[in-house]
Scaffold this motif. Structure first.
Motif, PDB file in Angstrom:
ATOM      1  N   GLY A 211      13.284 -65.079  57.033  1.00 19.39           N
ATOM      2  CA  GLY A 211      12.669 -64.154  57.576  1.00 19.39           C
ATOM      3  C   GLY A 211      11.336 -64.513  58.579  1.00 19.39           C
ATOM      4  N   ARG A 212      11.204 -65.865  58.543  1.00 21.41           N
ATOM      5  CA  ARG A 212       9.996 -66.475  59.091  1.00 21.41           C
ATOM      6  C   ARG A 212       9.722 -65.806  60.612  1.00 21.41           C
ATOM      7  NH1 ARG A 212      10.456 -72.594  58.332  1.00 21.41           N
ATOM      8  NH2 ARG A 212      12.633 -72.049  58.627  1.00 21.41           N
ATOM      9  N   GLU A 213      10.784 -65.435  61.257  1.00 20.14           N
ATOM     10  CA  GLU A 213      10.746 -65.052  62.683  1.00 20.14           C
ATOM     11  C   GLU A 213      11.312 -63.489  62.721  1.00 20.14           C
ATOM     12  OE1 GLU A 213      13.240 -67.696  65.222  1.00 20.14           O
ATOM     13  OE2 GLU A 213      11.775 -69.507  64.746  1.00 20.14           O
ATOM     14  N   ALA A 214      11.116 -63.009  61.649  1.00 21.43           N
ATOM     15  CA  ALA A 214      11.580 -61.318  61.470  1.00 21.43           C
ATOM     16  C   ALA A 214      10.542 -60.447  61.145  1.00 21.43           C
ATOM     17  CB  ALA A 214      13.030 -61.240  60.798  1.00 21.43           C
ATOM     18  N   THR A 215      10.423 -59.267  61.134  1.00 25.82           N
ATOM     19  CA  THR A 215       9.792 -58.393  60.666  1.00 25.82           C
ATOM     20  C   THR A 215      10.371 -57.367  59.913  1.00 25.82           C
ATOM     21  OG1 THR A 215       9.525 -57.096  62.667  1.00 25.82           O
ATOM     22  CG2 THR A 215       8.073 -58.713  62.439  1.00 25.82           C
ATOM     23  N   ASP A 216      11.748 -57.259  59.995  1.00 27.12           N
ATOM     24  CA  ASP A 216      12.621 -56.138  59.198  1.00 27.12           C
ATOM     25  C   ASP A 216      13.507 -57.065  58.460  1.00 27.12           C
ATOM     26  OD1 ASP A 216      11.067 -54.235  60.446  1.00 27.12           O
ATOM     27  OD2 ASP A 216      12.619 -53.972  62.187  1.00 27.12           O
ATOM     28  N   LEU A 217      13.545 -57.016  57.319  1.00 22.66           N
ATOM     29  CA  LEU A 217      14.358 -57.638  56.467  1.00 22.66           C
ATOM     30  C   LEU A 217      14.656 -57.133  55.381  1.00 22.66           C
ATOM     31  CD1 LEU A 217      13.763 -61.618  55.304  1.00 22.66           C
ATOM     32  CD2 LEU A 217      13.560 -59.583  53.554  1.00 22.66           C
ATOM     33  N   VAL A 218      15.946 -57.148  54.742  1.00 22.03           N
ATOM     34  CA  VAL A 218      16.523 -56.530  53.524  1.00 22.03           C
ATOM     35  C   VAL A 218      16.606 -57.928  52.675  1.00 22.03           C
ATOM     36  CG1 VAL A 218      18.253 -55.421  52.336  1.00 22.03           C
ATOM     37  CG2 VAL A 218      17.239 -54.603  54.211  1.00 22.03           C
ATOM     38  N   GLN A 219      16.433 -57.858  51.325  1.00 20.93           N
ATOM     39  CA  GLN A 219      16.269 -58.844  50.276  1.00 20.93           C
ATOM     40  C   GLN A 219      17.367 -58.198  49.223  1.00 20.93           C
ATOM     41  OE1 GLN A 219      15.052 -62.163  49.565  1.00 20.93           O
ATOM     42  NE2 GLN A 219      17.021 -62.008  47.892  1.00 20.93           N
ATOM     43  N   PRO A 329      18.238 -53.924  59.381  1.00 22.84           N
ATOM     44  CA  PRO A 329      17.323 -55.021  59.523  1.00 22.84           C
ATOM     45  C   PRO A 329      17.785 -56.173  60.454  1.00 22.84           C
ATOM     46  CG  PRO A 329      18.511 -55.349  57.567  1.00 22.84           C
ATOM     47  CD  PRO A 329      19.202 -54.022  58.345  1.00 22.84           C
ATOM     48  N   GLU A 330      16.762 -57.086  60.711  1.00 24.33           N
ATOM     49  CA  GLU A 330      16.974 -58.151  61.593  1.00 24.33           C
ATOM     50  C   GLU A 330      17.794 -59.302  60.783  1.00 24.33           C
ATOM     51  OE1 GLU A 330      13.441 -59.480  64.228  1.00 24.33           O
ATOM     52  OE2 GLU A 330      12.837 -57.851  62.714  1.00 24.33           O
ATOM     53  N   VAL A 331      17.459 -59.325  59.363  1.00 24.34           N
ATOM     54  CA  VAL A 331      18.070 -60.322  58.273  1.00 24.34           C
ATOM     55  C   VAL A 331      18.475 -59.588  57.283  1.00 24.34           C
ATOM     56  CG1 VAL A 331      17.594 -62.461  57.398  1.00 24.34           C
ATOM     57  CG2 VAL A 331      16.456 -62.136  59.573  1.00 24.34           C
ATOM     58  N   LEU A 332      19.596 -60.099  56.582  1.00 19.02           N
ATOM     59  CA  LEU A 332      19.812 -59.661  55.198  1.00 19.02           C
ATOM     60  C   LEU A 332      19.834 -60.999  54.493  1.00 19.02           C
ATOM     61  CD1 LEU A 332      20.846 -57.867  52.993  1.00 19.02           C
ATOM     62  CD2 LEU A 332      23.148 -58.209  54.027  1.00 19.02           C
ATOM     63  N   VAL A 333      19.149 -61.217  53.387  1.00 21.40           N
ATOM     64  CA  VAL A 333      18.988 -62.259  52.717  1.00 21.40           C
ATOM     65  C   VAL A 333      19.730 -61.875  51.485  1.00 21.40           C
ATOM     66  CG1 VAL A 333      17.635 -63.903  51.440  1.00 21.40           C
ATOM     67  CG2 VAL A 333      16.958 -63.072  53.556  1.00 21.40           C
ATOM     68  N   VAL A 334      20.751 -62.694  50.863  1.00 22.33           N
ATOM     69  CA  VAL A 334      21.237 -62.432  49.326  1.00 22.33           C
ATOM     70  C   VAL A 334      20.962 -63.623  48.665  1.00 22.33           C
ATOM     71  CG1 VAL A 334      23.447 -62.211  48.241  1.00 22.33           C
ATOM     72  CG2 VAL A 334      23.152 -61.006  50.361  1.00 22.33           C
ATOM     73  N   HIS A 356      32.712 -54.923  55.927  1.00 23.15           N
ATOM     74  CA  HIS A 356      32.313 -53.539  55.349  1.00 23.15           C
ATOM     75  C   HIS A 356      31.187 -53.052  56.230  1.00 23.15           C
ATOM     76  CE1 HIS A 356      34.317 -55.107  51.809  1.00 23.15           C
ATOM     77  NE2 HIS A 356      34.726 -53.904  51.491  1.00 23.15           N
ATOM     78  N   SER A 357      30.927 -53.516  57.150  1.00 21.08           N
ATOM     79  CA  SER A 357      29.622 -52.951  58.009  1.00 21.08           C
ATOM     80  C   SER A 357      29.987 -52.538  59.301  1.00 21.08           C
ATOM     81  CB  SER A 357      28.234 -54.076  58.047  1.00 21.08           C
ATOM     82  OG  SER A 357      28.751 -55.146  58.753  1.00 21.08           O
ATOM     83  N   ARG A 358      28.995 -52.089  60.201  1.00 22.73           N
ATOM     84  CA  ARG A 358      29.329 -51.634  61.516  1.00 22.73           C
ATOM     85  C   ARG A 358      29.808 -52.789  62.436  1.00 22.73           C
ATOM     86  NH1 ARG A 358      24.649 -48.344  60.720  1.00 22.73           N
ATOM     87  NH2 ARG A 358      23.499 -49.992  61.677  1.00 22.73           N
ATOM     88  N   PRO A 359      30.284 -52.491  63.545  1.00 26.12           N
ATOM     89  CA  PRO A 359      30.595 -53.744  64.562  1.00 26.12           C
ATOM     90  C   PRO A 359      29.454 -54.187  64.827  1.00 26.12           C
ATOM     91  CG  PRO A 359      31.958 -51.488  65.187  1.00 26.12           C
ATOM     92  CD  PRO A 359      30.852 -51.398  64.202  1.00 26.12           C
ATOM     93  N   GLU A 360      29.751 -55.422  65.855  1.00 22.54           N
ATOM     94  CA  GLU A 360      28.546 -56.124  66.490  1.00 22.54           C
ATOM     95  C   GLU A 360      27.708 -55.212  67.196  1.00 22.54           C
ATOM     96  OE1 GLU A 360      28.096 -59.326  65.969  1.00 22.54           O
ATOM     97  OE2 GLU A 360      29.834 -59.920  65.047  1.00 22.54           O
ATOM     98  N   PRO A 361      26.367 -55.588  67.639  1.00 21.68           N
ATOM     99  CA  PRO A 361      25.675 -56.798  67.263  1.00 21.68           C
ATOM    100  C   PRO A 361      25.332 -56.959  65.789  1.00 21.68           C
ATOM    101  CG  PRO A 361      24.052 -55.564  68.185  1.00 21.68           C
ATOM    102  CD  PRO A 361      25.327 -54.925  68.204  1.00 21.68           C
ATOM    103  N   ALA A 362      25.678 -57.947  65.058  1.00 23.65           N
ATOM    104  CA  ALA A 362      25.389 -58.182  63.490  1.00 23.65           C
ATOM    105  C   ALA A 362      24.125 -58.871  63.500  1.00 23.65           C
ATOM    106  CB  ALA A 362      26.637 -58.913  62.807  1.00 23.65           C
ATOM    107  N   PRO A 363      23.238 -58.412  62.277  1.00 21.39           N
ATOM    108  CA  PRO A 363      22.272 -59.208  61.894  1.00 21.39           C
ATOM    109  C   PRO A 363      22.555 -60.552  61.452  1.00 21.39           C
ATOM    110  CG  PRO A 363      22.616 -57.565  60.456  1.00 21.39           C
ATOM    111  CD  PRO A 363      23.591 -57.331  61.367  1.00 21.39           C
TER     112      PRO A 363
END
Length: 400
Positions: A211-219, A329-334, A356-363
């Motif tokens: 997430g270094r270059e992101a501000t919206d992230l899900v962990q 989010p911009e990034v999803l981290v698992v 299982h998610s919406r079509p592109e553009p994908a994060p």
């Protein structure tokens, strides 16, 4: 004992520009360094005078350092020395309270693990916190090598209230309303940062990881506890009563695993480390239900072990996709053990989440950045986040 050593600025009234400005300089050098002072000012939107003042303070605190000039032809005038994060003087200290283990850790200012130790977690909350109080000072004194401590982090899973420093509920441990900060406050005479491990890892990913270059992230954290953390605008959300990210009881279609909540088929019960280790034992992959043994088998390419981790990621994917669809989010981290030792499983994660998610553009869908050190990093992340946000408020203590 840990003796208190005040920083040069601790106890004095902060200058009006000191609060955000010094932190902005420090974070900018972390993100983009080495950087010259003019480059820092341009990136952070600060005047040359402000950058000069903040830089001098941060160097005096041992948080920044001037580096040798880059190679190249000499320039006229005073050389513009690049600035870098100074990792020589300070460490963050922390402990992760897990179901099988207590993990003690020291990290430098770049989020790198300097030392870690783990001991078995035994007994109820009182016994565990006594063990932490007994082990922490000696661990710091042995492993800090003369560097001072910036604070102590304590993280665990479940419902944690950082403002009060209380573990409100941790189902697998059987903890309810445990005042962790109050119980540990006297052991170091330093600030004790208490938080849930998903929020702590989200902060670490924003500072040092995916997430270094992101501000919206899900962990998304998958262990014996399954929970999530949400960051927007660079801030990790807590929600009312600090319950944001509680996804452990989402239903998993077809699952009959009993859950501590009294229902069956909850996500946490279905994919937890304990469940996975039990399944590995029942299938003869490991001689006893021990996740460390299963991880070791996966690390050497054992197909049966890899299959179990692959199956777990497929069960996790719908919940991860739900988080993507709702939060965008911009990034999803698992963060999950199989991904840490078998990077090829990242293909399963990515494909299943996108299916299982919406079509592109994908994060960006990324494995956790810290491998098997994730619990050590989580333990100290709150301390480092505080240092980068409010460096002029730091206190330090020498381990001795």
């Amino acid at each position: 004992m840990l003796s208190l050593v005040a920083s040069p600025t601790f106890g004095r009234t902060a200058l009006p520009a000191e609060g955000g400005g010094a932190g902005a300089v420090l974070r900018q050098v972390l993100a983009g360094g080495p950087m010259t002072r003019p480059a820092v000012g341009l990136a952070a939107g600060l005047s040359p005078a402000a950058v000069s003042r903040h830089t001098a303070d941060l160097i005096a605190l041992g948080l920044l350092r001037e580096l040798p000039p880059p190679d190249g032809p000499p320039r006229a005038g005073r050389p513009r020395l690049p600035l870098g994060i100074d990792t020589r003087h300070h460490l963050a200290c922390g402990v992760h309270i897990g179901v099988p283990w207590l993990t003690f850790a020291l990290l430098d200012l770049r989020g790198r693990v300097v030392a870690h130790e783990r001991i078995p977690r035994q007994g109820d909350a009182d016994e565990v916190l006594r063990a932490v109080r007994a082990h922490l000072p000696g661990f710091a004194a042995r492993r800090a090598a003369g560097r001072s401590l910036l604070g102590v982090g304590v993280v665990t899973g479940g419902w944690v209230d950082p403002e009060r420093g209380v573990v409100v509920e941790h189902g697998p441990l059987g903890w309810h309303d445990v005042p962790v900060r109050e119980r540990l406050a006297g052991v170091t005479r330093l600030p004790v940062h208490v938080d849930g491990h998903a929020r702590a890892l989200a902060r670490a990913e924003l500072l040092f990881g995916a997430g270094r270059e992101a501000t919206d992230l899900v962990q998304l954290f998958v262990g014996n506890v399954v929970d999530a953390a949400i960051a927007t605008g660079g801030e990790v959300l807590r929600g009312p009563r600090s319950r944001a990210g509680d996804i452990g009881h989402l239903p998993v279609p077809g699952s009959t695993e009993p859950c501590l909540c009294g229902r069956t088929g909850c996500l946490q019960a279905t994919v937890s480390d304990r469940t996975l280790a039990r399944r590995a034992y029942e299938q003869g992959i490991v001689p006893r239900p021990d996740l460390d043994l299963l991880i070791a088998r996966a690390a050497v390419g054992d197909r049966s072990a890899l299959r179990l981790f692959d199956e777990r990621l497929r069960l996790i994917a719908p919940a991860a996709a739900l988080l993507l669809n709702v939060l965008n989010p911009e990034v999803l981290v698992v963060s999950e053990a199989g991904l840490a030792v078998a990077p090829e499983l990242g293909r399963t994660l990515h494909a299943q989440v996108l299916a299982h998610s919406r079509p592109e553009p994908a994060p960006l869908v990324a494995p956790g950045s810290f491998g098997l050190d994730l619990l050590a990093v989580a333990a100290c992340a709150g301390v480092l986040d505080s240092a980068y946000r409010r460096p002029m408020e730091l206190r330090t203590a020498r381990a001795s």
